[in-house]
Scaffold this motif. Structure first.
Motif, short mmCIF file in Angstrom:
data_model
loop_
_atom_site.label_atom_id
_atom_site.label_comp_id
_atom_site.label_asym_id
_atom_site.label_seq_id
_atom_site.Cartn_x
_atom_site.Cartn_y
_atom_site.Cartn_z
N GLU A 84 -21.79 -18.00 -1.53
CA GLU A 84 -22.66 -19.02 -1.43
C GLU A 84 -22.61 -19.64 -2.66
O GLU A 84 -22.47 -20.95 -2.81
CB GLU A 84 -24.00 -18.42 -1.26
CG GLU A 84 -24.62 -17.97 -0.17
CD GLU A 84 -25.91 -17.48 0.18
OE1 GLU A 84 -26.68 -17.75 -0.78
OE2 GLU A 84 -26.13 -16.80 1.07
N LEU A 85 -22.43 -19.05 -4.05
CA LEU A 85 -22.21 -19.60 -5.24
C LEU A 85 -21.04 -20.25 -5.24
O LEU A 85 -20.85 -21.41 -5.72
CB LEU A 85 -22.20 -18.72 -6.29
CG LEU A 85 -23.47 -18.19 -6.88
CD1 LEU A 85 -23.40 -16.78 -7.68
CD2 LEU A 85 -24.40 -19.34 -7.37
N LYS A 86 -19.76 -19.99 -4.50
CA LYS A 86 -18.74 -20.68 -4.70
C LYS A 86 -18.75 -21.96 -3.83
O LYS A 86 -18.06 -22.70 -4.19
CB LYS A 86 -17.39 -19.61 -4.00
CG LYS A 86 -16.82 -18.65 -4.96
CD LYS A 86 -15.99 -17.90 -4.33
CE LYS A 86 -15.38 -16.61 -5.21
NZ LYS A 86 -14.38 -15.93 -4.75
N GLU A 87 -19.35 -21.88 -2.72
CA GLU A 87 -19.73 -22.87 -1.91
C GLU A 87 -20.47 -24.00 -2.59
O GLU A 87 -20.34 -25.12 -2.49
CB GLU A 87 -20.41 -22.64 -0.59
CG GLU A 87 -19.25 -21.91 0.19
CD GLU A 87 -19.65 -21.22 1.47
OE1 GLU A 87 -21.23 -21.56 1.97
OE2 GLU A 87 -19.22 -20.68 2.26
N ASN A 94 -20.57 -31.92 -8.42
CA ASN A 94 -20.68 -33.19 -8.19
C ASN A 94 -21.96 -33.91 -8.42
O ASN A 94 -22.03 -35.16 -8.87
CB ASN A 94 -20.21 -33.20 -6.56
CG ASN A 94 -18.59 -33.11 -6.45
OD1 ASN A 94 -17.92 -33.27 -7.22
ND2 ASN A 94 -18.52 -32.57 -5.18
N MET A 95 -23.22 -33.22 -7.85
CA MET A 95 -24.39 -33.79 -8.23
C MET A 95 -24.41 -34.30 -9.58
O MET A 95 -25.12 -35.28 -10.03
CB MET A 95 -25.44 -33.06 -7.44
CG MET A 95 -25.57 -32.99 -6.07
SD MET A 95 -26.76 -32.01 -5.44
CE MET A 95 -28.08 -32.00 -6.58
N ILE A 96 -24.35 -33.42 -10.29
CA ILE A 96 -24.28 -33.48 -11.88
C ILE A 96 -23.59 -34.59 -12.37
O ILE A 96 -24.13 -35.44 -13.19
CB ILE A 96 -24.18 -32.22 -12.69
CG1 ILE A 96 -25.28 -31.24 -12.42
CG2 ILE A 96 -24.06 -32.63 -14.22
CD1 ILE A 96 -24.97 -29.65 -12.84
N GLN A 97 -22.31 -34.68 -11.76
CA GLN A 97 -21.58 -35.78 -12.25
C GLN A 97 -22.07 -37.17 -11.77
O GLN A 97 -21.91 -38.06 -12.43
CB GLN A 97 -20.08 -35.76 -11.84
CG GLN A 97 -19.27 -34.57 -12.49
CD GLN A 97 -18.16 -34.12 -11.87
OE1 GLN A 97 -17.74 -34.77 -10.92
NE2 GLN A 97 -17.14 -33.38 -12.92
#
Length: 108
Positions: A84-87, A94-97
Motif C-alpha cells: 500500500e505504501l509503495k502504491e 505527485n500531489m505535493i509537487q
C-alpha cells in the motif's frame, strides 16, 4: 582430520571447564540442582506414563504451529501495508509537487 579432532576436543574441554567454573557460584549450583530435579522428575513421569510424552509433544507441536501461523499472518499484514505504501507514495509525491507548483505559480 587430526586438527578437526583437536578442535572438537578443545571445544569440549573448554565447555567442561566453563561449566565447572560457573558451578563455583552457589546460586548457579542451586539453579542447576533444581533444573536437574525437574528434568529427572519429568523423565520418571514419562517412563511411568509414556502416553504423557506423546501428549506433551503433540501439545508443543500445536503451540509451535499456532506461533508459526501468527507470524505468517503478521508478515502478510506487514507485506500488504508495504505494498500500500509503495502504491500511495508516488501519488502523495505527485500531489505535493502539484501543490508546490500551484503555490509557486501564484507567487510569481
Amino acid at each position: 582430520m587430526a586438527n578437526g579432532n583437536k578442535l572438537l576436543t578443545g571445544m569440549l574441554l573448554g565447555a567442561v571447564i566453563g561449566a565447572a567454573v560457573s558451578l563455583l557460584d552457589k546460586r548457579t549450583r542451586g539453579d542447576v540442582i533444581q533444573s536437574g530435579k525437574k528434568v529427572s522428575s519429568k523423565i520418571k513421569g514419562y517412563i511411568e506414563q509414556p502416553t504423557m510424552l506423546t501428549t506433551d509433544v503433540k501439545k508443543k507441536i500445536d503451540e509451535a504451529k499456532d506461533i508459526v501461523q501468527e507470524v505468517s499472518e503478521d508478515l502478510s499484514f506487514v507485506n500488504e501495508k508495504v505494498k500500500e505504501l509503495k502504491e500511495t507514495t508516488p501519488q502523495v509525491v505527485n500531489m505535493i509537487q502539484e501543490t508546490r507548483d500551484r503555490f509557486i505559480s501564484k507567487r510569481e
